[in-house]
Design a protein around this motif. Structure first.
Motif, PDB file in Angstrom:
ATOM      1  N   TYR A   7      18.817  13.932 -25.740  1.00 37.20           N
ATOM      2  CA  TYR A   7      19.180  12.659 -25.125  1.00 37.20           C
ATOM      3  C   TYR A   7      19.712  12.813 -23.695  1.00 37.20           C
ATOM      4  N   LEU A   8      20.175  14.009 -23.358  1.00 35.12           N
ATOM      5  CA  LEU A   8      20.807  14.218 -22.051  1.00 35.12           C
ATOM      6  C   LEU A   8      20.179  15.427 -21.362  1.00 35.12           C
ATOM      7  N   ASP A   9      19.222  15.172 -20.497  1.00 30.73           N
ATOM      8  CA  ASP A   9      18.518  16.258 -19.811  1.00 30.73           C
ATOM      9  C   ASP A   9      19.457  17.117 -18.976  1.00 30.73           C
ATOM     10  N   ASP A  10      20.470  16.498 -18.393  1.00 27.96           N
ATOM     11  CA  ASP A  10      21.346  17.254 -17.495  1.00 27.96           C
ATOM     12  C   ASP A  10      22.284  18.198 -18.242  1.00 27.96           C
ATOM     13  N   PHE A  11      22.265  18.167 -19.575  1.00 27.65           N
ATOM     14  CA  PHE A  11      23.072  19.107 -20.353  1.00 27.65           C
ATOM     15  C   PHE A  11      22.281  20.359 -20.748  1.00 27.65           C
ATOM     16  N   ILE A  12      21.011  20.405 -20.372  1.00 28.12           N
ATOM     17  CA  ILE A  12      20.226  21.623 -20.586  1.00 28.12           C
ATOM     18  C   ILE A  12      20.831  22.741 -19.737  1.00 28.12           C
ATOM     19  N   GLY A  13      21.064  23.876 -20.363  1.00 29.94           N
ATOM     20  CA  GLY A  13      21.678  24.994 -19.657  1.00 29.94           C
ATOM     21  C   GLY A  13      23.191  25.012 -19.735  1.00 29.94           C
ATOM     22  N   THR A  14      23.787  24.026 -20.422  1.00 31.84           N
ATOM     23  CA  THR A  14      25.242  23.995 -20.603  1.00 31.84           C
ATOM     24  C   THR A  14      25.594  24.454 -22.015  1.00 31.84           C
ATOM     25  N   GLY A  15      26.880  24.585 -22.274  1.00 35.44           N
ATOM     26  CA  GLY A  15      27.325  24.983 -23.605  1.00 35.44           C
ATOM     27  C   GLY A  15      26.949  23.991 -24.683  1.00 35.44           C
ATOM     28  N   TYR A  16      26.693  22.753 -24.284  1.00 35.25           N
ATOM     29  CA  TYR A  16      26.374  21.698 -25.247  1.00 35.25           C
ATOM     30  C   TYR A  16      24.872  21.531 -25.503  1.00 35.25           C
ATOM     31  N   GLU A  17      24.038  22.268 -24.814  1.00 39.36           N
ATOM     32  CA  GLU A  17      22.593  22.028 -24.848  1.00 39.36           C
ATOM     33  C   GLU A  17      22.033  21.888 -26.261  1.00 39.36           C
ATOM     34  N   ASP A  18      22.321  22.843 -27.133  1.00 40.78           N
ATOM     35  CA  ASP A  18      21.714  22.871 -28.466  1.00 40.78           C
ATOM     36  C   ASP A  18      22.655  22.398 -29.569  1.00 40.78           C
ATOM     37  N   VAL A  19      23.805  21.854 -29.195  1.00 37.88           N
ATOM     38  CA  VAL A  19      24.763  21.397 -30.203  1.00 37.88           C
ATOM     39  C   VAL A  19      24.239  20.127 -30.864  1.00 37.88           C
ATOM     40  N   LYS A  20      24.295  20.091 -32.190  1.00 39.30           N
ATOM     41  CA  LYS A  20      23.834  18.923 -32.931  1.00 39.30           C
ATOM     42  C   LYS A  20      24.882  17.814 -32.900  1.00 39.30           C
ATOM     43  N   ILE A  21      24.410  16.585 -32.947  1.00 37.64           N
ATOM     44  CA  ILE A  21      25.307  15.431 -32.974  1.00 37.64           C
ATOM     45  C   ILE A  21      26.268  15.530 -34.154  1.00 37.64           C
ATOM     46  N   LYS A  22      25.781  15.978 -35.293  1.00 41.99           N
ATOM     47  CA  LYS A  22      26.645  16.108 -36.468  1.00 41.99           C
ATOM     48  C   LYS A  22      27.811  17.046 -36.197  1.00 41.99           C
ATOM     49  N   ASN A  23      27.557  18.139 -35.504  1.00 40.48           N
ATOM     50  CA  ASN A  23      28.629  19.094 -35.234  1.00 40.48           C
ATOM     51  C   ASN A  23      29.605  18.582 -34.181  1.00 40.48           C
ATOM     52  N   LEU A  24      29.151  17.686 -33.316  1.00 43.86           N
ATOM     53  CA  LEU A  24      30.080  17.001 -32.421  1.00 43.86           C
ATOM     54  C   LEU A  24      30.986  16.079 -33.230  1.00 43.86           C
ATOM     55  N   LEU A  25      30.391  15.329 -34.138  1.00 44.10           N
ATOM     56  CA  LEU A  25      31.158  14.405 -34.972  1.00 44.10           C
ATOM     57  C   LEU A  25      32.212  15.134 -35.793  1.00 44.10           C
ATOM     58  N   GLN A  26      31.879  16.328 -36.256  1.00 47.85           N
ATOM     59  CA  GLN A  26      32.755  17.067 -37.159  1.00 47.85           C
ATOM     60  C   GLN A  26      33.611  18.118 -36.449  1.00 47.85           C
ATOM     61  N   MET A  27      33.701  18.034 -35.135  1.00 48.62           N
ATOM     62  CA  MET A  27      34.497  18.993 -34.367  1.00 48.62           C
ATOM     63  C   MET A  27      34.149  20.429 -34.765  1.00 48.62           C
ATOM     64  N   SER A  28      32.866  20.700 -34.785  1.00 54.52           N
ATOM     65  CA  SER A  28      32.374  22.030 -35.148  1.00 54.52           C
ATOM     66  C   SER A  28      31.305  22.483 -34.161  1.00 54.52           C
ATOM     67  N   SER A  29      31.493  22.122 -32.906  1.00 54.74           N
ATOM     68  CA  SER A  29      30.472  22.363 -31.881  1.00 54.74           C
ATOM     69  C   SER A  29      30.356  23.823 -31.475  1.00 54.74           C
ATOM     70  N   GLY A  30      31.410  24.600 -31.716  1.00 51.37           N
ATOM     71  CA  GLY A  30      31.426  25.981 -31.254  1.00 51.37           C
ATOM     72  C   GLY A  30      31.846  26.126 -29.800  1.00 51.37           C
ATOM     73  N   ILE A  31      32.160  25.007 -29.142  1.00 43.58           N
ATOM     74  CA  ILE A  31      32.590  25.052 -27.742  1.00 43.58           C
ATOM     75  C   ILE A  31      33.973  25.696 -27.653  1.00 43.58           C
ATOM     76  N   GLU A  32      34.128  26.561 -26.672  1.00 42.29           N
ATOM     77  CA  GLU A  32      35.404  27.237 -26.445  1.00 42.29           C
ATOM     78  C   GLU A  32      36.348  26.280 -25.727  1.00 42.29           C
ATOM     79  N   PHE A  33      37.481  25.961 -26.363  1.00 44.95           N
ATOM     80  CA  PHE A  33      38.358  24.935 -25.798  1.00 44.95           C
ATOM     81  C   PHE A  33      39.763  25.084 -26.357  1.00 44.95           C
ATOM     82  N   ASN A  34      40.738  25.053 -25.465  1.00 48.91           N
ATOM     83  CA  ASN A  34      42.150  25.106 -25.848  1.00 48.91           C
ATOM     84  C   ASN A  34      42.734  23.706 -25.692  1.00 48.91           C
ATOM     85  N   GLU A  35      43.149  23.095 -26.805  1.00 50.31           N
ATOM     86  CA  GLU A  35      43.642  21.712 -26.806  1.00 50.31           C
ATOM     87  C   GLU A  35      45.166  21.657 -26.871  1.00 50.31           C
TER      88      GLU A  35
END
Length: 359
Positions: free
Chosen positions: A153-181
């Protein structure tokens, strides 16, 4: 007066003009959580942040909950100890509390200069609203599947950490993205995000700067930017701001009494990860909607199946007390927390203990 001094003086004035707005924004941000003013700040976000959305209008047919006589108990039990409820309310600096049962308002009270019309910052409670909108967009065929990747859905995210992340894993906070909250850590990613956006960086550009740190769908780790990426997808498929889609699909239909608004970035994008500001009564209506499995007085606003999925952990790493599979003690669904005792309870939850708790 020498020509050199005049040039220096003019340059200084130009620098002040250029950078003063950013300095003021950073100062306001730094003092947002000041203990002496925090309660007042949280109901005056529109006076603190420069970038605020247009109002989300209240419903044309507002509904006021019928009241039923009820008195709060004097005590409550926590970890086996009986504690005084009023002392707890004071200890946690509670700004407002509404209790609903069977669609009636049993209790409503405000503290710390709040009232029924105050627009209180939701922080991450807003994530649960975004989840509802994603469910509606899927039901409308605007998003094909939760197994689709971000880059579909977002061409400009190709080549970023989010490129291949599934929508389901975004919803479930399981994206694998490295982040300190960790808000207490000055150098955490969430605080870097706050400072960067205060200086004018867009939510979108900040999200694109993040990197993957582990395999997606295997570990529950809270990343607020996951929600913002969902919002960017939603805006792309609906061709409208989050606030407009929220108004059309939910806000206008559940009898909201007051206008609401979002914090936005410098481009006008709504801060779906935590920038919604609304009245406590209208937050309560959203809770009632989810208690009723997405149905409001006979109209199915959020698909029932989506509500059920949203509150149901479906993998080991999403269960309460998942141990090494999660950085959280609570379980997680589609942008809703599952405390786990009992497993049927679920809640929207903001960093400063904003709750829409449903049992």
């Amino acid at each position: 007066m020498s020509k050199l001094f005049i040039i220096f003086f003019v340059s200084l004035i130009l620098l002040l003009v250029a950078y003063t707005p950013n300095i003021i924004r950073l100062y306001k941000l730094a003092n947002l959580y000041n203990e002496k003013t925090i309660a007042k700040n949280f109901i005056n976000i529109d006076k603190i942040f420069n970038n605020i959305s247009n109002p989300i209008p209240s419903s044309e047919n507002p509904i006021i909950f019928k009241k039923k006589e009820f008195y709060l108990p004097e005590t409550y039990t926590y970890e086996g100890k009986k504690l005084n409820l009023q002392e707890g309310i004071s200890h946690f600096h509670t700004d407002g509390l509404i209790v609903l049962h069977d669609g009636k308002m049993l209790f409503e009270q405000y503290w710390n200069e709040n009232n029924k019309d105050s627009k209180h910052i939701s922080f991450s409670v807003a994530k649960s609203y975004l989840s509802a909108l994603i469910g509606i967009a899927i039901d409308e065929g605007l998003i094909e599947s939760i197994d689709d990747t971000v880059s579909k859905y977002l061409d400009d995210f190709i080549g970023t950490g989010y490129e291949d992340v599934k929508i389901k894993n975004l919803l479930q906070m399981s994206s694998g993205i490295e982040f300190n909250e960790d808000y207490a850590d000055f150098n955490s990613d969430i605080n870097k995000f706050s400072r960067a956006t205060a200086r004018g960086k867009s939510f979108r550009d900040f999200a694109k700067s993040l990197k993957s740190g582990r395999e997606q769908g295997t570990y529950n780790h809270y990343v607020s930017l996951d929600t913002q990426v969902l919002a960017i997808i939603l805006e792309s498929v609906t061709n409208m701001p989050v606030r407009e889609y929220l108004y059309k699909r939910i806000w206008s239909k559940i009898g909201t009494e007051s206008d609401a608004y979002y914090i936005t970035d410098s481009t006008g994008a709504d801060m779906a990860l935590g920038g919604l500001n609304a009245s406590l009564r209208d937050y309560a209506k959203f809770g009632q909607l989810y208690l009723n499995n997405g149905n409001w007085h006979g109209e199915q606003i959020v698909p029932e199946s989506w509500v059920i999925q949203s509150r149901t952990p479906d993998a080991d790493h999403l269960m309460p007390n998942a141990g090494d599979l999660s950085s959280n003690e609570w379980g997680y669904g589609y942008q809703w927390w599952i405390p786990g005792n009992p497993i049927t309870d679920f809640t929207a939850h903001g960093i400063f203990n904003q709750f829409i708790y449903i049992d």
